[in-house]
Scaffold this active site. Sequence first.
Site, PDB file in Angstrom:
ATOM      1  N   ARG A 229      -0.284   8.810   9.173  1.00 44.62           N
ATOM      2  CA  ARG A 229      -0.100   7.379   9.449  1.00 44.62           C
ATOM      3  C   ARG A 229       0.240   6.611   8.175  1.00 44.62           C
ATOM      4  NH1 ARG A 229      -3.591   3.134   8.833  1.00 44.62           N
ATOM      5  NH2 ARG A 229      -5.286   4.590   8.409  1.00 44.62           N
TER       6      ARG A 229
ATOM      7  N   ARG B  12       0.122   8.447   1.654  1.00 45.69           N
ATOM      8  CA  ARG B  12      -1.284   8.809   1.456  1.00 45.69           C
ATOM      9  C   ARG B  12      -1.523  10.312   1.376  1.00 45.69           C
ATOM     10  NH1 ARG B  12      -4.859   5.374   5.401  1.00 45.69           N
ATOM     11  NH2 ARG B  12      -4.235   3.779   3.945  1.00 45.69           N
TER      12      ARG B  12
ATOM     13  N   GLU C 167       0.867  -1.191   0.000  1.00 47.98           N
ATOM     14  CA  GLU C 167       0.000   0.000   0.000  1.00 47.98           C
ATOM     15  C   GLU C 167       0.895   1.230   0.000  1.00 47.98           C
ATOM     16  OE1 GLU C 167      -2.972  -0.083   3.091  1.00 47.98           O
ATOM     17  OE2 GLU C 167      -3.633  -2.077   2.518  1.00 47.98           O
TER      18      GLU C 167
ATOM     19  N   HIS D  89     -10.658  10.055   6.881  1.00 47.86           N
ATOM     20  CA  HIS D  89     -10.470   8.611   7.071  1.00 47.86           C
ATOM     21  C   HIS D  89      -9.937   8.250   8.450  1.00 47.86           C
ATOM     22  CE1 HIS D  89      -9.581   4.489   5.935  1.00 47.86           C
ATOM     23  NE2 HIS D  89      -8.285   4.646   6.173  1.00 47.86           N
TER      24      HIS D  89
ATOM     25  N   HIS E  44      -8.358   9.849   3.102  1.00 51.33           N
ATOM     26  CA  HIS E  44      -8.013   8.711   2.233  1.00 51.33           C
ATOM     27  C   HIS E  44      -8.176   9.165   0.785  1.00 51.33           C
ATOM     28  CE1 HIS E  44      -7.836   4.793   0.375  1.00 51.33           C
ATOM     29  NE2 HIS E  44      -7.465   4.281   1.534  1.00 51.33           N
TER      30      HIS E  44
HETATM   31  C1  SIN Z   1      -7.011   0.951   2.855  1.00 50.80           C
HETATM   32  O1  SIN Z   1      -7.331  -0.234   2.736  1.00 50.80           O
HETATM   33  O2  SIN Z   1      -6.669   1.670   1.926  1.00 50.80           O
HETATM   34  C2  SIN Z   1      -7.034   1.546   4.225  1.00 50.80           C
HETATM   35  C3  SIN Z   1      -5.918   1.016   4.993  1.00 50.80           C
HETATM   36  C4  SIN Z   1      -5.566   1.950   6.114  1.00 50.80           C
HETATM   37  O3  SIN Z   1      -6.264   2.912   6.384  1.00 50.80           O
HETATM   38  O4  SIN Z   1      -4.502   1.728   6.701  1.00 50.80           O
END
Ligand code: SIN
Length: 537
Positions: A387, A293, A123, A352, A244
């Site tokens: 985060r 992010r 991610e 988020h 997010h």
């Molecule tokens: C996501 O699945 O993109 C969210 C994961 C997260 O907030 O750490």
Amino acid sequence: MKLFAGVPGWTSHADVIVIGSGVAGLTTALNARAANLSVLLVTKAQIDEGSTKWAQGGIAAALGPGDTPDEHKTDTLIAGAGLCDIDAVNVLVTEGPEAVRKLIARGAVFDKSESGEIALTREGGHHRNRILHAGGDATGAEVSRALLAAVQNDSGIEVIEHALVIDALLSDSGRVCGVTLHVIGAGSSSGVGRALARAVVIATGGLGQVYSQTTNPSVSTGDGVALALRAGAAVADVEFIQFHPTVFWRDTSSAGQQPLISEAVRGEGAILLNHKGEHFMAAVHPQADLAPRDIVAKEIFNQMREAHVPHVWLDATQVKDFQERFPTIYASCRANGIDPENQLIPVAPASHYASGGVLVDLNGESTVPGLYVCGESACTGAHGANRLASNSLLEGLVFGARISEHISSHLPEQEVPTDDSDEKRILIDPAIRIPLQLAMSQGAGVMRSEKSLQITLTTLQQLGARHTQLPGVDAWEVSNLYVLATAIVRSALERQESRGSHWRTDYPDTNPIWEKRILQRLDQNGTWSSSLMEVVK
Ligand code: SIN
């Protein structure tokens, strides 16, 4: 300061009260039981509601071949943009793998690769594949299922569902020794009561409902963080609200919880496109669509602003076996009229995650003795200004275990609550909920400035002057949202720079003099104060 509520009509006792039934609360409760403590677990809705079950992507931990806690630490520190507490990050990344193994021993089942190893994906912000997932994109639901099964098998954990915690009870020595709570609905235990314990753990999750559009469920009104503030605890880093980047965009009037499109979809090859069809992230960051992010959310926002459009596109048509790998996301796209295997998905940022919260030490204890905080409600310092993806479930596992360990080895005698009948009480008109959310989204959202924040603060002050004498869940929740919104705006005004998920258009650069944490406190008269704290490097 306290919320206006009825006089408690019943009393319950336990060694430890845990408020909240997500990964943080359930882990703390189970570990407290392992130390032979009696536990009262209080949850606002049904025990399986709350943010954890909505978590899609997964849990980050250095478990893959060649991966190390040190590499996980590096990625966490980069995402945190200079505000991570190094000790908290070390705890998170070094104790993380064992905490995940313990979760597996408790029954959680993660997806496997064809070779039978745990499958790991990537991610935003991670330089390696280190995200465990379950049911494709239903990781939180699986974690929640496994922990709940263990809790329900343990007769030493008393569960009260549908109970909103109102305020902390403090003893003459200034220690938290219980809470007041309201059990919603009829029955012998309905109405306001009090629960007394030798330690109280807040694990009430996020506060996404402060904003109009959020990935958080309706229960995420930050009740525990607001309770801690009223009890005199310091909060930290609350200006760092993470937006997010890829939340399904339905229409401009869509409010409340919105469908999340996990970063793991980009981890499996999806890319972001603007309205000209350009793959814009390629020019912005070496990690392109998998940049941290905050960077992706900001760039999406820039693209939307420049083109005067309400969303960008996520192209997931090249993701292999989309429907099998992401069944939840596939179903929610189809329910909203998009076939993600053949069509572009409209996405825009939405609130988020609160990277800050109640300031705690490495044992999870707040600045008020006896009051512990775990998970999204806490500010351990592990997240800094932003985060790292999938570090949140991990934080609940790691710090839940540390909190139980600390409580069991430092358990005081039960103290008696001080008579609080003379204390100042407030209760705000529930009708201000939507205007408050709109004001926060307009003035304290992804992008902020002195002007937008001042307007928001004035609006909040006007809304907060609308009181009610009618206690009830809506009024308590809105009073909590009001306190949290005020804390966020005050910190966002004070931080005159851009860093992580705090983006000031009037101070676009990161300024090293702001490599400090902003703390906020509320006194017994409802007066705010703030101070600065050095970051442990
Ligand atoms: C996501 O699945 O993109 C969210 C994961 C997260 O907030 O750490």
